[in-house]
Scaffold this motif. Structure first.
Motif, mmCIF file in Angstrom:
data_model
loop_
_atom_site.group_PDB
_atom_site.id
_atom_site.type_symbol
_atom_site.label_atom_id
_atom_site.label_comp_id
_atom_site.label_asym_id
_atom_site.label_seq_id
_atom_site.Cartn_x
_atom_site.Cartn_y
_atom_site.Cartn_z
ATOM 1 N N SER A 1 61.519 -22.451 113.009
ATOM 2 C CA SER A 1 61.167 -23.312 111.884
ATOM 3 C C SER A 1 62.026 -24.576 111.925
ATOM 4 C CB SER A 1 61.330 -22.566 110.558
ATOM 5 O OG SER A 1 62.534 -21.857 110.531
ATOM 6 N N ASP A 2 61.578 -25.611 111.223
ATOM 7 C CA ASP A 2 62.290 -26.889 111.180
ATOM 8 C C ASP A 2 63.137 -26.962 109.921
ATOM 9 O OD1 ASP A 2 61.048 -27.665 113.549
ATOM 10 O OD2 ASP A 2 59.338 -28.520 112.486
ATOM 11 N N TYR A 3 64.411 -27.276 110.086
ATOM 12 C CA TYR A 3 65.372 -27.307 108.992
ATOM 13 C C TYR A 3 65.846 -28.729 108.725
ATOM 14 C CZ TYR A 3 66.040 -22.242 108.851
ATOM 15 O OH TYR A 3 65.867 -20.896 108.686
ATOM 16 N N GLN A 4 65.928 -29.089 107.448
ATOM 17 C CA GLN A 4 66.537 -30.330 107.003
ATOM 18 C C GLN A 4 67.607 -29.963 105.983
ATOM 19 O OE1 GLN A 4 62.667 -32.224 105.934
ATOM 20 N NE2 GLN A 4 63.596 -33.966 106.967
ATOM 21 N N PRO A 5 68.816 -29.687 106.447
ATOM 22 C CA PRO A 5 69.851 -29.284 105.495
ATOM 23 C C PRO A 5 70.297 -30.447 104.623
ATOM 24 C CG PRO A 5 70.747 -29.451 107.700
ATOM 25 C CD PRO A 5 69.278 -29.717 107.812
ATOM 26 N N GLY A 6 70.438 -30.172 103.357
ATOM 27 C CA GLY A 6 70.999 -31.145 102.430
ATOM 28 C C GLY A 6 72.441 -30.778 102.146
ATOM 29 N N ILE A 7 72.642 -29.541 101.716
ATOM 30 C CA ILE A 7 73.974 -29.034 101.410
ATOM 31 C C ILE A 7 74.295 -27.944 102.426
ATOM 32 C CG2 ILE A 7 75.436 -27.932 99.657
ATOM 33 C CD1 ILE A 7 74.241 -30.791 98.938
ATOM 34 N N SER A 8 75.383 -28.126 103.154
ATOM 35 C CA SER A 8 75.774 -27.150 104.171
ATOM 36 C C SER A 8 77.243 -27.369 104.535
ATOM 37 C CB SER A 8 74.912 -27.291 105.428
ATOM 38 O OG SER A 8 75.197 -28.504 106.103
ATOM 39 N N ALA A 9 77.755 -26.489 105.365
ATOM 40 C CA ALA A 9 79.125 -26.661 105.858
ATOM 41 C C ALA A 9 79.246 -27.980 106.615
ATOM 42 C CB ALA A 9 79.510 -25.485 106.751
ATOM 43 N N GLU A 10 78.210 -28.309 107.387
ATOM 44 C CA GLU A 10 78.253 -29.514 108.210
ATOM 45 C C GLU A 10 78.099 -30.799 107.413
ATOM 46 O OE1 GLU A 10 77.204 -26.006 110.518
ATOM 47 O OE2 GLU A 10 76.278 -26.861 108.741
ATOM 48 N N SER B 1 67.382 -21.784 100.230
ATOM 49 C CA SER B 1 68.813 -21.629 99.982
ATOM 50 C C SER B 1 69.272 -20.340 100.638
ATOM 51 C CB SER B 1 69.086 -21.579 98.482
ATOM 52 O OG SER B 1 70.465 -21.457 98.245
ATOM 53 N N ARG B 2 70.472 -20.377 101.204
ATOM 54 C CA ARG B 2 71.048 -19.196 101.831
ATOM 55 C C ARG B 2 72.489 -19.042 101.355
ATOM 56 N NH1 ARG B 2 69.363 -21.668 107.127
ATOM 57 N NH2 ARG B 2 71.569 -22.052 107.323
ATOM 58 N N SER B 3 72.939 -17.802 101.347
ATOM 59 C CA SER B 3 74.325 -17.525 100.951
ATOM 60 C C SER B 3 75.247 -17.584 102.168
ATOM 61 C CB SER B 3 74.415 -16.152 100.268
ATOM 62 O OG SER B 3 73.973 -15.129 101.144
ATOM 63 N N GLU B 4 75.004 -18.547 103.040
ATOM 64 C CA GLU B 4 75.789 -18.785 104.252
ATOM 65 C C GLU B 4 75.683 -20.268 104.507
ATOM 66 O OE1 GLU B 4 77.471 -18.617 108.136
ATOM 67 O OE2 GLU B 4 75.614 -19.582 107.606
ATOM 68 N N ALA B 5 76.782 -20.939 104.714
ATOM 69 C CA ALA B 5 76.784 -22.397 104.673
ATOM 70 C C ALA B 5 76.579 -23.112 106.004
ATOM 71 C CB ALA B 5 78.102 -22.877 104.056
#
Length: 148
Positions: free
Chosen positions: A35-44, A127-131
């Motif tokens: 799948s294609d991901y566009q993270p907004g909030i993450s560790a990175e 949303s995931r409980s892993e950043a």
């Protein structure tokens, strides 16, 4: 593995000496499961420790590979598309149909495959409980053939 671009961040004063962030959208990446991901909030993007929030798209006519997220829960809200199949269970024996306005919850350790047989992309807020972008994904290629 990821070709994710870290987004521009603008600090927002939280009033208690800490700082929040406004994250501007930019190009995402294709996850190992397809799948294609566009993270907004993450560790990175902001240094998040416990949460990932972003947009997940499964293009028209595509499916994910069979996989498990060993250590994190996933919650999704279908924003647009037609119908998506979500297959879950130890033998991928359960199939549910997802439509815009529906929510999906996948507990940690649950094997799953998403299939988009429609002519339009399926787009989710997720949303995931892993950043981290690399997440605790374990591919299960021996299970791919179980989903027609």
């Amino acid at each position: 593995m990821s070709n994710m671009i870290v987004r521009e961040r603008h600090g927002v004063d939280s009033g208690d000496g800490g700082k929040g962030f406004v994250v501007k959208g930019s190009a995402g990446y294709r996850a190992e499961q397809g799948s294609d991901y566009q993270p907004g909030i993450s560790a990175e993007t902001v240094g998040s420790k416990m949460i990932w929030l972003g947009i997940i798209t499964l293009p028209a006519g595509r499916r994910t590979k069979a996989h498990v997220h060993e250590h994190h829960e996933t919650a999704l809200y279908m924003m647009s598309g037609e119908e998506l199949e979500i297959w879950t269970g130890d033998q991928l024996q359960h199939c549910e149909r997802v439509h815009p306005g529906d929510y999906i919850y996948i507990p940690a350790g649950v094997l799953h495959v998403a299939v988009n047989r429609a002519a339009t992309p399926s787009v989710f807020v997720g949303s995931r409980s892993e950043a981290t972008a690399q997440e605790s994904v374990v591919m299960r290629p021996e299970m791919d053939e179980r989903v027609p």
